[in-house]
Design an enzyme around this catalytic site. Structure first.
Site, PDB file in Angstrom:
ATOM      1  N   SER A 118      24.368   3.427 -16.226  1.00 45.16           N
ATOM      2  CA  SER A 118      23.751   3.661 -17.516  1.00 45.16           C
ATOM      3  C   SER A 118      24.314   4.261 -18.579  1.00 45.16           C
ATOM      4  CB  SER A 118      22.303   4.540 -17.035  1.00 45.16           C
ATOM      5  OG  SER A 118      22.508   5.959 -16.842  1.00 45.16           O
ATOM      6  N   SER A 119      25.412   5.255 -18.270  1.00 54.39           N
ATOM      7  CA  SER A 119      26.097   5.657 -19.409  1.00 54.39           C
ATOM      8  C   SER A 119      27.150   4.719 -19.898  1.00 54.39           C
ATOM      9  CB  SER A 119      26.850   6.939 -18.589  1.00 54.39           C
ATOM     10  OG  SER A 119      26.118   7.922 -18.243  1.00 54.39           O
ATOM     11  N   VAL A 120      27.589   3.965 -19.114  1.00 51.88           N
ATOM     12  CA  VAL A 120      28.421   2.717 -19.635  1.00 51.88           C
ATOM     13  C   VAL A 120      27.709   1.971 -20.362  1.00 51.88           C
ATOM     14  CG1 VAL A 120      30.040   1.224 -18.711  1.00 51.88           C
ATOM     15  CG2 VAL A 120      30.074   3.120 -17.691  1.00 51.88           C
ATOM     16  N   GLY A 121      26.429   1.282 -19.848  1.00 57.59           N
ATOM     17  CA  GLY A 121      25.619   0.494 -20.452  1.00 57.59           C
ATOM     18  C   GLY A 121      25.306   1.026 -21.739  1.00 57.59           C
ATOM     19  N   ASP A 135      27.397 -10.571  -0.702  1.00 57.00           N
ATOM     20  CA  ASP A 135      27.008 -11.192   0.680  1.00 57.00           C
ATOM     21  C   ASP A 135      27.249 -10.331   1.810  1.00 57.00           C
ATOM     22  OD1 ASP A 135      26.241 -14.307   0.095  1.00 57.00           O
ATOM     23  OD2 ASP A 135      28.088 -13.463  -1.391  1.00 57.00           O
ATOM     24  N   THR A 143      35.616  -8.169  -8.337  1.00 54.07           N
ATOM     25  CA  THR A 143      36.246  -8.481  -9.528  1.00 54.07           C
ATOM     26  C   THR A 143      34.783  -8.230 -10.774  1.00 54.07           C
ATOM     27  OG1 THR A 143      37.690 -10.220  -8.859  1.00 54.07           O
ATOM     28  CG2 THR A 143      37.070 -10.473 -11.251  1.00 54.07           C
ATOM     29  N   LEU A 144      35.144  -7.691 -11.643  1.00 55.59           N
ATOM     30  CA  LEU A 144      34.217  -7.297 -12.825  1.00 55.59           C
ATOM     31  C   LEU A 144      34.615  -8.045 -14.044  1.00 55.59           C
ATOM     32  CD1 LEU A 144      34.940  -3.236 -13.043  1.00 55.59           C
ATOM     33  CD2 LEU A 144      33.192  -4.885 -11.559  1.00 55.59           C
ATOM     34  N   GLU A 145      33.442  -8.825 -14.501  1.00 54.17           N
ATOM     35  CA  GLU A 145      33.364  -9.687 -15.499  1.00 54.17           C
ATOM     36  C   GLU A 145      32.908  -8.695 -17.105  1.00 54.17           C
ATOM     37  OE1 GLU A 145      30.806 -10.638 -13.492  1.00 54.17           O
ATOM     38  OE2 GLU A 145      32.129 -11.663 -11.996  1.00 54.17           O
TER      39      GLU A 145
END
Length: 212
Positions: A118-121, A135, A143-145
């Protein structure tokens, strides 16, 4: 354990048993720790990053940025590497930055899920576009987009996102993939392999038809 207000639950037309079952779907932080190195693997693990029902994952210094202005689903899109310096890097709006976690994770019996903190958002930084669902049996780095709504300076090693775990109901088969399983770093999209598989299947059927 917190108590459930039955009157409030009944107001929303939900059965108490349904609510309790819902609570059991996500593992608590203590349960994550209990299953560590048995059913859940997080390497390296630092208890300070363990939350009430999730574990914070950190940002690696390796980034990828696509080189083409127009991306194509049917081909492997080239990307150039960027090393995130200790003094930070300013991300620009309108760009997609592929990054990865420092931590390598494995799950054997649970579904891993990834969400931003939440702090990043609240700084307008998204850590994934639509790919937060994992999965059962996934082994690898995440991997982060990443993309931002305003320019923002980011730093390597920051606790960028959180992983949490769902229990699974019913029989299941563990995740097997020739695309993302057992990855060793940031990965571009391998959607093009789906088209290659589809093309191969069409050709195989055509060959069978000719031989019959």
């Amino acid at each position: 354990m917190g108590k459930i207000d039955r009157s409030r639950v009944e107001t929303f037309g939900l059965g108490v048993n349904q609510i309790i079952a819902g609570f059991k779907m996500i593992l608590s932080g203590l349960e994550i720790k209990r299953r560590l190195n048995k059913e859940i693997f997080i390497e390296p693990f630092n208890e300070d990053q363990l939350g009430s029902n999730s574990y914070n994952l950190r940002l690696h210094n390796e980034l990828l940025v696509y080189e083409d202005d127009i991306l194509d689903m049917k081909k492997k899109n080239n990307a150039r590497p960027i090393i995130l310096p200790e003094e930070g890097l300013v991300l620009q709006t309108g760009n997609l930055y592929l990054a990865r976690t420092i931590e390598y994770t494995k799950t054997e019996t649970t579904v891993p899920m990834l969400e931003g903190r939440s702090s990043v958002g609240r700084l307008g930084l998204f850590v994934h576009v639509t790919a937060g669902f994992g999965d059962v049996g996934f082994h690898g780095y995440w991997t982060l987009e990443m993309f931002c709504v305003k320019p923002i300076r980011i730093y390597p090693g920051v606790e960028i996102c959180q992983i949490f775990y769902h229990s699974v109901e019913g029989d299941f088969e563990k995740y097997q993939s020739n695309k993302y399983q057992n990855n060793t770093g940031v990965q571009v999209s391998m959607l093009y392999k789906d088209f290659e598989k589809e093309k191969s299947q069409v050709l195989e059927k055509a060959n069978i038809g000719e031989g019959s």
